[in-house]
Enzyme design. Structure first.
Site, PDB file in Angstrom:
ATOM      1  N   LYS A  12       0.832  -1.198   0.000  1.00  0.00           N
ATOM      2  CA  LYS A  12       0.000   0.000   0.000  1.00  0.00           C
ATOM      3  C   LYS A  12       0.880   1.266   0.000  1.00  0.00           C
ATOM      4  CE  LYS A  12      -3.784  -2.383   2.444  1.00  0.00           C
ATOM      5  NZ  LYS A  12      -4.505  -2.493   3.749  1.00  0.00           N
ATOM      6  N   TYR A  52     -12.360  -3.331  -2.895  1.00  0.00           N
ATOM      7  CA  TYR A  52     -12.863  -3.421  -1.517  1.00  0.00           C
ATOM      8  C   TYR A  52     -14.395  -3.470  -1.471  1.00  0.00           C
ATOM      9  CZ  TYR A  52      -8.209  -2.582   0.552  1.00  0.00           C
ATOM     10  OH  TYR A  52      -6.896  -2.692   0.957  1.00  0.00           O
ATOM     11  N   THR A  94      -4.994  -8.155  10.568  1.00  0.00           N
ATOM     12  CA  THR A  94      -5.433  -6.872  10.003  1.00  0.00           C
ATOM     13  C   THR A  94      -4.957  -5.707  10.874  1.00  0.00           C
ATOM     14  OG1 THR A  94      -7.366  -7.955   9.058  1.00  0.00           O
ATOM     15  CG2 THR A  94      -7.475  -5.555   9.295  1.00  0.00           C
ATOM     16  N   ASN A 115      -1.601  -0.136   7.438  1.00  0.00           N
ATOM     17  CA  ASN A 115      -1.066  -1.470   7.713  1.00  0.00           C
ATOM     18  C   ASN A 115      -0.244  -2.077   6.563  1.00  0.00           C
ATOM     19  OD1 ASN A 115      -3.175  -2.152   6.069  1.00  0.00           O
ATOM     20  ND2 ASN A 115      -4.221  -3.484   7.542  1.00  0.00           N
ATOM     21  N   HIS A 118      -1.617  -5.487   1.498  1.00  0.00           N
ATOM     22  CA  HIS A 118      -2.841  -6.267   1.295  1.00  0.00           C
ATOM     23  C   HIS A 118      -2.468  -7.672   0.827  1.00  0.00           C
ATOM     24  CE1 HIS A 118      -6.742  -7.556  -0.273  1.00  0.00           C
ATOM     25  NE2 HIS A 118      -6.058  -8.041  -1.292  1.00  0.00           N
ATOM     26  N   GLU A 129      -9.322 -10.771  -7.456  1.00  0.00           N
ATOM     27  CA  GLU A 129      -8.420  -9.618  -7.364  1.00  0.00           C
ATOM     28  C   GLU A 129      -7.366  -9.646  -8.473  1.00  0.00           C
ATOM     29  OE1 GLU A 129      -7.093  -9.978  -3.305  1.00  0.00           O
ATOM     30  OE2 GLU A 129      -9.065  -9.382  -2.525  1.00  0.00           O
TER      31      GLU A 129
HETATM   32  P1  DAT Z   1      -7.201  -7.364   5.586  1.00  0.00           P
HETATM   33  O1  DAT Z   1      -6.485  -6.242   4.895  1.00  0.00           O
HETATM   34  O2  DAT Z   1      -6.394  -7.923   6.726  1.00  0.00           O
HETATM   35  O3  DAT Z   1      -7.700  -8.417   4.646  1.00  0.00           O
HETATM   36  P2  DAT Z   1      -9.965  -6.450   5.707  1.00  0.00           P
HETATM   37  O4  DAT Z   1     -10.110  -7.021   4.341  1.00  0.00           O
HETATM   38  O5  DAT Z   1     -10.957  -6.822   6.739  1.00  0.00           O
HETATM   39  O6  DAT Z   1      -8.499  -6.740   6.297  1.00  0.00           O
HETATM   40  O7  DAT Z   1      -9.978  -4.869   5.613  1.00  0.00           O
HETATM   41  C1  DAT Z   1      -9.297  -4.222   4.559  1.00  0.00           C
HETATM   42  C2  DAT Z   1      -8.553  -3.037   5.106  1.00  0.00           C
HETATM   43  O8  DAT Z   1      -9.473  -2.118   5.702  1.00  0.00           O
HETATM   44  C3  DAT Z   1      -7.563  -3.373   6.229  1.00  0.00           C
HETATM   45  O9  DAT Z   1      -6.322  -3.808   5.732  1.00  0.00           O
HETATM   46  C4  DAT Z   1      -7.469  -2.072   6.951  1.00  0.00           C
HETATM   47  C5  DAT Z   1      -8.871  -1.518   6.834  1.00  0.00           C
HETATM   48  N1  DAT Z   1      -9.662  -1.860   8.038  1.00  0.00           N
HETATM   49  C6  DAT Z   1     -10.191  -3.065   8.341  1.00  0.00           C
HETATM   50  N2  DAT Z   1     -10.828  -3.040   9.517  1.00  0.00           N
HETATM   51  C7  DAT Z   1     -10.702  -1.756   9.959  1.00  0.00           C
HETATM   52  C8  DAT Z   1     -11.146  -1.066  11.116  1.00  0.00           C
HETATM   53  N3  DAT Z   1     -11.861  -1.683  12.067  1.00  0.00           N
HETATM   54  N4  DAT Z   1     -10.808   0.246  11.238  1.00  0.00           N
HETATM   55  C9  DAT Z   1     -10.093   0.877  10.292  1.00  0.00           C
HETATM   56  N5  DAT Z   1      -9.652   0.290   9.163  1.00  0.00           N
HETATM   57  C10 DAT Z   1      -9.947  -1.013   9.001  1.00  0.00           C
HETATM   58 MG    MG Z   2      -9.104  -8.288   3.114  1.00  0.00          MG
END
Ligand code: DAT
Ligand code: MG
Length: 152
Positions: A12, A52, A94, A115, A118, A129
């Site tokens: 990212k 997303y 995450t 973070n 991805h 994806e």
């Molecule tokens: P991951 O990236 O671990 O697959 P995800 O698909 O649930 O996690 O969410 C995508 C991204 O969205 C994640 O990398 C960071 C953001 N995100 C997820 N949960 C969040 C939260 N509770 N608060 C803020 N950002 C969040």
């Molecule tokens: Mg995800």
């Protein structure tokens, strides 16, 4: 187990800005995965909205899109045994604060909103994806045995 499983990995904008792309590629190479696609791209809101799509009702969705569109990303496809699940283990949780040291997020991040990386969460997501981010001709099938050693 599928030896040619593929996963979509993306550094990212914060990871790019912090010059972590090389270290992240190194981890996937060292682990034994094979790079089959790599490009540097400034994703637009449309692409990220599709990427997303399953999170669009979440309260953090607007800030997530703003963050991931804030600069270029390094998009890649890695191939190998159990690439999706193993890729997720290499990423960590995450929330970086819940990620173990030794994982990418556990070593390089502290904020869920920054973070670094991805990784696809299932084989179905990976396929979706990969086809969203790459044209079929951008995925390179290669085998060391096809080429011989470069110095001989
Ligand atoms: P991951 O990236 O671990 O697959 P995800 O698909 O649930 O996690 O969410 C995508 C991204 O969205 C994640 O990398 C960071 C953001 N995100 C997820 N949960 C969040 C939260 N509770 N608060 C803020 N950002 C969040
Ligand atoms: Mg995800």
């Amino acid at each position: 187990m599928n030896n040619q499983e593929r996963t979509f990995i993306m550094v990212k904008p914060d990871g790019v800005q912090r010059r972590l792309v090389g270290k992240i590629i190194q981890r996937f190479e060292d682990r034994g995965f094979k790079l089959v696609a790599l490009k540097f791209v400034a994703p637009d809101q449309g692409l990220l909205t599709q990427h997303y799509a399953d999170l669009k009702e979440r309260p953090f969705f607007p800030s997530l899109l703003k963050y991931v569109s804030s600069g270029p990303v390094a998009a890649m496809v890695w191939e190998g045994k159990d690439a999706v699940k193993t890729g997720r283990v290499m990423l960590g949780e995450t929330n970086p604060l819940a990620s173990k040291p030794g994982t990418i997020r556990g070593d390089f991040a502290i904020d869920v909103g920054r973070n670094v990386i991805h990784g696809s969460d299932s084989v179905d997501s990976a396929n979706r994806e990969i086809s969203l981010w790459f044209q079929p001709q951008e995925l390179v099938n290669w085998n060391t045995n096809d080429h011989g050693w470069v110095y001989e």
